[in-house]
Design a protein around this motif. Structure first.
Motif, mmCIF file in Angstrom:
data_model
loop_
_atom_site.group_PDB
_atom_site.id
_atom_site.type_symbol
_atom_site.label_atom_id
_atom_site.label_comp_id
_atom_site.label_asym_id
_atom_site.label_seq_id
_atom_site.Cartn_x
_atom_site.Cartn_y
_atom_site.Cartn_z
ATOM 1 N N ARG A 31 -31.599 76.737 -8.916
ATOM 2 C CA ARG A 31 -30.885 75.807 -10.194
ATOM 3 C C ARG A 31 -29.522 75.764 -9.915
ATOM 4 O O ARG A 31 -28.816 74.655 -10.320
ATOM 5 C CB ARG A 31 -31.495 76.253 -11.305
ATOM 6 N N LYS A 32 -28.869 76.861 -9.852
ATOM 7 C CA LYS A 32 -27.262 76.873 -9.688
ATOM 8 C C LYS A 32 -26.993 76.129 -8.558
ATOM 9 O O LYS A 32 -25.789 75.354 -8.602
ATOM 10 C CB LYS A 32 -26.929 78.312 -9.737
ATOM 11 N N VAL A 33 -27.479 76.093 -7.434
ATOM 12 C CA VAL A 33 -27.125 75.253 -6.253
ATOM 13 C C VAL A 33 -27.297 73.737 -6.450
ATOM 14 O O VAL A 33 -26.527 73.048 -6.244
ATOM 15 C CB VAL A 33 -28.062 75.885 -4.929
ATOM 16 N N PHE A 34 -28.353 73.510 -7.118
ATOM 17 C CA PHE A 34 -28.700 71.926 -7.332
ATOM 18 C C PHE A 34 -27.495 71.509 -8.747
ATOM 19 O O PHE A 34 -27.695 70.515 -8.832
ATOM 20 C CB PHE A 34 -30.044 71.859 -7.745
ATOM 21 N N GLY A 35 -27.039 72.394 -9.216
ATOM 22 C CA GLY A 35 -26.172 71.739 -10.323
ATOM 23 C C GLY A 35 -26.623 71.960 -11.788
ATOM 24 O O GLY A 35 -26.013 71.649 -12.601
ATOM 25 N N ASP A 36 -27.903 72.564 -11.817
ATOM 26 C CA ASP A 36 -28.573 72.364 -13.118
ATOM 27 C C ASP A 36 -28.260 74.065 -13.962
ATOM 28 O O ASP A 36 -29.038 74.923 -13.878
ATOM 29 C CB ASP A 36 -29.971 72.300 -12.892
ATOM 30 N N SER A 90 -7.030 74.015 -17.365
ATOM 31 C CA SER A 90 -8.504 74.042 -17.710
ATOM 32 C C SER A 90 -9.084 75.035 -16.728
ATOM 33 O O SER A 90 -9.093 74.609 -15.671
ATOM 34 C CB SER A 90 -8.858 72.826 -17.768
ATOM 35 N N VAL A 91 -9.889 75.843 -17.397
ATOM 36 C CA VAL A 91 -10.582 77.008 -16.408
ATOM 37 C C VAL A 91 -11.935 76.559 -16.761
ATOM 38 O O VAL A 91 -12.760 76.367 -17.720
ATOM 39 C CB VAL A 91 -10.287 78.397 -16.999
ATOM 40 N N PRO A 92 -12.567 76.272 -15.509
ATOM 41 C CA PRO A 92 -14.046 75.888 -15.565
ATOM 42 C C PRO A 92 -15.147 77.144 -16.178
ATOM 43 O O PRO A 92 -14.560 78.221 -15.813
ATOM 44 C CB PRO A 92 -14.430 75.686 -14.115
ATOM 45 N N PRO A 93 -16.043 76.886 -16.837
ATOM 46 C CA PRO A 93 -16.924 78.104 -17.376
ATOM 47 C C PRO A 93 -17.448 78.722 -16.125
ATOM 48 O O PRO A 93 -17.807 78.192 -15.240
ATOM 49 C CB PRO A 93 -17.826 77.221 -18.117
ATOM 50 N N GLU A 94 -17.633 79.887 -16.214
ATOM 51 C CA GLU A 94 -18.239 80.859 -15.417
ATOM 52 C C GLU A 94 -19.573 80.428 -15.222
ATOM 53 O O GLU A 94 -20.505 80.154 -16.227
ATOM 54 C CB GLU A 94 -18.064 82.390 -15.806
ATOM 55 N N PRO A 95 -20.060 80.302 -13.768
ATOM 56 C CA PRO A 95 -21.556 79.990 -13.708
ATOM 57 C C PRO A 95 -22.391 81.088 -14.045
ATOM 58 O O PRO A 95 -22.115 82.266 -14.146
ATOM 59 C CB PRO A 95 -21.351 79.710 -12.053
ATOM 60 N N PRO A 96 -23.483 80.629 -14.489
ATOM 61 C CA PRO A 96 -24.626 81.670 -14.921
ATOM 62 C C PRO A 96 -24.839 82.783 -13.644
ATOM 63 O O PRO A 96 -25.127 82.380 -12.667
ATOM 64 C CB PRO A 96 -25.813 80.992 -15.432
ATOM 65 N N SER A 97 -24.887 83.936 -14.164
ATOM 66 C CA SER A 97 -25.652 84.805 -13.431
ATOM 67 C C SER A 97 -26.966 84.867 -13.062
ATOM 68 O O SER A 97 -27.847 84.552 -13.895
ATOM 69 C CB SER A 97 -25.212 86.388 -14.013
ATOM 70 N N ASP A 98 -27.408 85.081 -11.735
ATOM 71 C CA ASP A 98 -28.705 85.360 -11.329
ATOM 72 C C ASP A 98 -29.287 86.495 -11.164
ATOM 73 O O ASP A 98 -30.476 86.671 -11.251
ATOM 74 C CB ASP A 98 -29.006 84.282 -10.128
ATOM 75 N N HIS A 99 -28.497 87.813 -11.157
ATOM 76 C CA HIS A 99 -28.866 88.800 -11.113
ATOM 77 C C HIS A 99 -29.781 89.309 -9.917
ATOM 78 O O HIS A 99 -30.788 89.921 -10.008
ATOM 79 C CB HIS A 99 -29.832 89.320 -12.359
ATOM 80 N N ILE A 100 -29.573 88.714 -8.809
ATOM 81 C CA ILE A 100 -30.279 88.789 -7.545
ATOM 82 C C ILE A 100 -30.441 90.411 -6.941
ATOM 83 O O ILE A 100 -31.225 90.790 -6.587
ATOM 84 C CB ILE A 100 -29.825 87.696 -6.529
ATOM 85 N N ILE A 101 -29.160 90.995 -7.294
ATOM 86 C CA ILE A 101 -28.909 92.472 -6.489
ATOM 87 C C ILE A 101 -29.699 93.352 -7.103
ATOM 88 O O ILE A 101 -30.602 93.949 -7.042
ATOM 89 C CB ILE A 101 -27.514 92.864 -6.727
ATOM 90 N N TRP A 102 -29.744 93.381 -8.563
ATOM 91 C CA TRP A 102 -30.646 93.886 -9.651
ATOM 92 C C TRP A 102 -32.035 93.849 -9.312
ATOM 93 O O TRP A 102 -32.809 94.501 -9.477
ATOM 94 C CB TRP A 102 -30.173 93.741 -10.887
ATOM 95 N N SER A 103 -32.425 92.476 -9.211
ATOM 96 C CA SER A 103 -33.963 92.309 -9.028
ATOM 97 C C SER A 103 -34.241 92.685 -7.809
ATOM 98 O O SER A 103 -35.510 93.096 -7.649
ATOM 99 C CB SER A 103 -34.056 90.623 -9.149
#
Length: 123
Positions: free
Chosen positions: A75-80, A36-49
């Motif tokens: 939000r990613k750090v908090f698990g949301d 079972s492969v966990p889903p890829e976490p959402p991207s935050d695009h921080i470098i592009w920003s």
């Protein structure tokens, strides 16, 4: 468990195996392994920003994209993950808008300078 179009392979893991199913003397014990492969976490695009904020910041879109990227990372750090996906999507849209606006402005400047340069030396 298997993707469509890929049949599972039946390979006995005990006893002899000569490549024939149902042969006498061959163990029929088949063990399955599922990964079972966990889903890829959402991207935050921080470098592009950050690039949009420092190099191309029309109408403060780079700043807004950076703020939403930081919110997505928090939000990613908090698990949301759903909140992170929402903020990351907003940051991506703002980054696209900033990049397109700056590209259009650079294109207009190049066209203006090129056509102005030609008119000055004609007459």
């Amino acid at each position: 468990m298997n993707p469509a179009g890929y049949p599972p392979e039946n390979v006995p893991l005990q006893g002899r195996y000569e490549g024939f199913d149902g042969q006498p003397g061959v163990s029929t014990v088949v063990q399955w392994t599922s990964v079972s492969v966990p889903p890829e976490p959402p991207s935050d695009h921080i470098i592009w920003s950050l690039c949009c904020f420092f190099y191309s910041n029309p109408c403060c879109l780079g700043l807004a994209a950076l703020i939403f990227s930081i919110k997505a990372r928090d939000r990613k750090v908090f698990g949301d993950m759903e909140g992170a996906r929402h903020y990351g999507s907003t940051a991506r849209c703002l980054n696209i808008s900033a990049t397109v606006l700056v590209s259009i402005m650079i294109l207009i400047i190049i066209i203006t300078v090129t056509t102005g340069y030609n008119y000055n030396y004609r007459g």
